[in-house]
Each structure stands twice: as C-alpha cells, then as structure tokens.
Write a protein that holds these residues in place. Structure first.
Motif, PDB file in Angstrom:
ATOM      1  N   GLY A 137       0.841  -1.181   0.000  1.00 43.87           N
ATOM      2  CA  GLY A 137       0.000   0.000   0.000  1.00 43.87           C
ATOM      3  C   GLY A 137       0.885   1.243   0.000  1.00 43.87           C
ATOM      4  O   GLY A 137       2.102   1.169   0.189  1.00 43.87           O
ATOM      5  N   ALA A 138       0.290   2.403  -0.178  1.00 43.84           N
ATOM      6  CA  ALA A 138       1.047   3.655  -0.257  1.00 43.84           C
ATOM      7  C   ALA A 138       1.852   3.901   1.014  1.00 43.84           C
ATOM      8  O   ALA A 138       3.021   4.300   0.947  1.00 43.84           O
ATOM      9  CB  ALA A 138       0.107   4.820  -0.531  1.00 43.84           C
ATOM     10  N   ASP A 139       1.253   3.655   2.188  1.00 46.21           N
ATOM     11  CA  ASP A 139       1.968   3.876   3.450  1.00 46.21           C
ATOM     12  C   ASP A 139       3.137   2.912   3.611  1.00 46.21           C
ATOM     13  O   ASP A 139       4.209   3.294   4.071  1.00 46.21           O
ATOM     14  CB  ASP A 139       1.018   3.742   4.646  1.00 46.21           C
ATOM     15  N   GLU A 140       2.911   1.663   3.221  1.00 45.02           N
ATOM     16  CA  GLU A 140       3.999   0.677   3.305  1.00 45.02           C
ATOM     17  C   GLU A 140       5.131   1.034   2.337  1.00 45.02           C
ATOM     18  O   GLU A 140       6.311   0.902   2.661  1.00 45.02           O
ATOM     19  CB  GLU A 140       3.473  -0.723   2.980  1.00 45.02           C
ATOM     20  N   PHE A 141       4.764   1.501   1.171  1.00 48.96           N
ATOM     21  CA  PHE A 141       5.763   1.863   0.171  1.00 48.96           C
ATOM     22  C   PHE A 141       6.643   3.012   0.675  1.00 48.96           C
ATOM     23  O   PHE A 141       7.848   3.031   0.448  1.00 48.96           O
ATOM     24  CB  PHE A 141       5.073   2.247  -1.138  1.00 48.96           C
ATOM     25  N   LYS A 142       6.049   3.960   1.376  1.00 49.27           N
ATOM     26  CA  LYS A 142       6.788   5.108   1.921  1.00 49.27           C
ATOM     27  C   LYS A 142       7.793   4.675   2.990  1.00 49.27           C
ATOM     28  O   LYS A 142       8.784   5.356   3.212  1.00 49.27           O
ATOM     29  CB  LYS A 142       5.828   6.131   2.517  1.00 49.27           C
ATOM     30  N   GLN A 143       7.536   3.542   3.650  1.00 49.75           N
ATOM     31  CA  GLN A 143       8.414   3.079   4.726  1.00 49.75           C
ATOM     32  C   GLN A 143       9.637   2.313   4.210  1.00 49.75           C
ATOM     33  O   GLN A 143      10.544   2.030   4.982  1.00 49.75           O
ATOM     34  CB  GLN A 143       7.635   2.189   5.692  1.00 49.75           C
ATOM     35  N   LEU A 144       9.648   2.004   2.927  1.00 53.94           N
ATOM     36  CA  LEU A 144      10.780   1.266   2.370  1.00 53.94           C
ATOM     37  C   LEU A 144      12.047   2.095   2.440  1.00 53.94           C
ATOM     38  O   LEU A 144      12.019   3.316   2.313  1.00 53.94           O
ATOM     39  CB  LEU A 144      10.500   0.872   0.916  1.00 53.94           C
ATOM     40  N   LYS A 145      13.153   1.422   2.631  1.00 55.39           N
ATOM     41  CA  LYS A 145      14.436   2.104   2.687  1.00 55.39           C
ATOM     42  C   LYS A 145      15.254   1.729   1.466  1.00 55.39           C
ATOM     43  O   LYS A 145      15.165   0.606   0.960  1.00 55.39           O
ATOM     44  CB  LYS A 145      15.187   1.713   3.955  1.00 55.39           C
ATOM     45  N   ARG A 146      16.052   2.664   1.023  1.00 55.95           N
ATOM     46  CA  ARG A 146      16.919   2.436  -0.126  1.00 55.95           C
ATOM     47  C   ARG A 146      17.980   1.403   0.250  1.00 55.95           C
ATOM     48  O   ARG A 146      18.553   1.462   1.332  1.00 55.95           O
ATOM     49  CB  ARG A 146      17.608   3.743  -0.511  1.00 55.95           C
ATOM     50  N   ILE A 147      18.209   0.461  -0.668  1.00 54.25           N
ATOM     51  CA  ILE A 147      19.273  -0.500  -0.440  1.00 54.25           C
ATOM     52  C   ILE A 147      20.351  -0.273  -1.497  1.00 54.25           C
ATOM     53  O   ILE A 147      20.144   0.424  -2.475  1.00 54.25           O
ATOM     54  CB  ILE A 147      18.764  -1.959  -0.484  1.00 54.25           C
ATOM     55  N   GLY A 148      21.466  -0.873  -1.293  1.00 57.55           N
ATOM     56  CA  GLY A 148      22.569  -0.698  -2.234  1.00 57.55           C
ATOM     57  C   GLY A 148      23.736  -0.047  -1.530  1.00 57.55           C
ATOM     58  O   GLY A 148      23.812   0.002  -0.298  1.00 57.55           O
ATOM     59  N   ARG A 149      24.643   0.453  -2.314  1.00 57.06           N
ATOM     60  CA  ARG A 149      25.825   1.080  -1.749  1.00 57.06           C
ATOM     61  C   ARG A 149      25.452   2.366  -1.032  1.00 57.06           C
ATOM     62  O   ARG A 149      24.691   3.170  -1.556  1.00 57.06           O
ATOM     63  CB  ARG A 149      26.822   1.413  -2.841  1.00 57.06           C
ATOM     64  N   PRO A 150      26.040   2.573   0.138  1.00 55.49           N
ATOM     65  CA  PRO A 150      25.798   3.850   0.808  1.00 55.49           C
ATOM     66  C   PRO A 150      26.526   4.963   0.062  1.00 55.49           C
ATOM     67  O   PRO A 150      27.532   4.712  -0.610  1.00 55.49           O
ATOM     68  CB  PRO A 150      26.397   3.640   2.204  1.00 55.49           C
TER      69      PRO A 150
END
Length: 90
Positions: A32-45
């Motif tokens: 959902g939109a709220d769950e999507f907003k809680q995602l964190k970027r992954i990958g190289r810092p």
C-alpha cells in the motif's frame, strides 16, 4: 558509447497477462502507499567524497597502456593519478 540493447515494451495485452499472473500468485503482495513510503533504499551507501565526472583528453598511448591491463583500467588510472598527487607531482 551507447548500449546495443533495446527495451522491448510489452503490449497492453501482454502487460495485462503479466499483471493477472502476479495477482494470482499467492506468494506476491502489493504494498500500500503507506507501506511503500516506509521502504528504505538498499545498495551502496553514498560515498563521503564521491568521484566527479569530467571530460578530459589524454594521449592515445596513455589510454592504450591502461586499457591493455583489461577491465578496471579507469580505476587503475585514477589510482595512478591519485598516487602522483599525494606524492606532490602536480
């Protein structure tokens, strides 16, 4: 240098079939939109001091010498220049 790969976009019918397959898969879950907003970027810092893109011209002999070492030639060239700078050769 451009890639020779071409993006093949699915037709609307193919896209609908793909989405129907996703919807029918019990192991998938659409956020959902709220769950999507809680995602964190992954990958190289992000780097503390990122590299800067520039346009520069070198003698062909210099480029050929670094390329002869295979993949990673730009990193090796950067390392050689960095070493020279740190030794005061600038």
């Amino acid at each position: 240098m451009s890639s020779k790969r071409r993006l093949i976009v699915p037709t609307p019918e193919e896209d609908a079939a793909i989405n129907a397959g996703i919807a029918a898969d019990l192991d998938t879950y659409e956020l959902g939109a709220d769950e999507f907003k809680q995602l964190k970027r992954i990958g190289r810092p992000p780097k503390a001091s990122p590299k800067v893109a520039v346009t520069i011209r070198y003698d062909q002999e210099v480029i050929d010498a670094f390329k002869a070492g295979g993949e990673g030639w730009q990193t090796r060239m950067n390392d050689a220049l960095l070493k020279a700078v740190r030794q005061g050769a600038h």
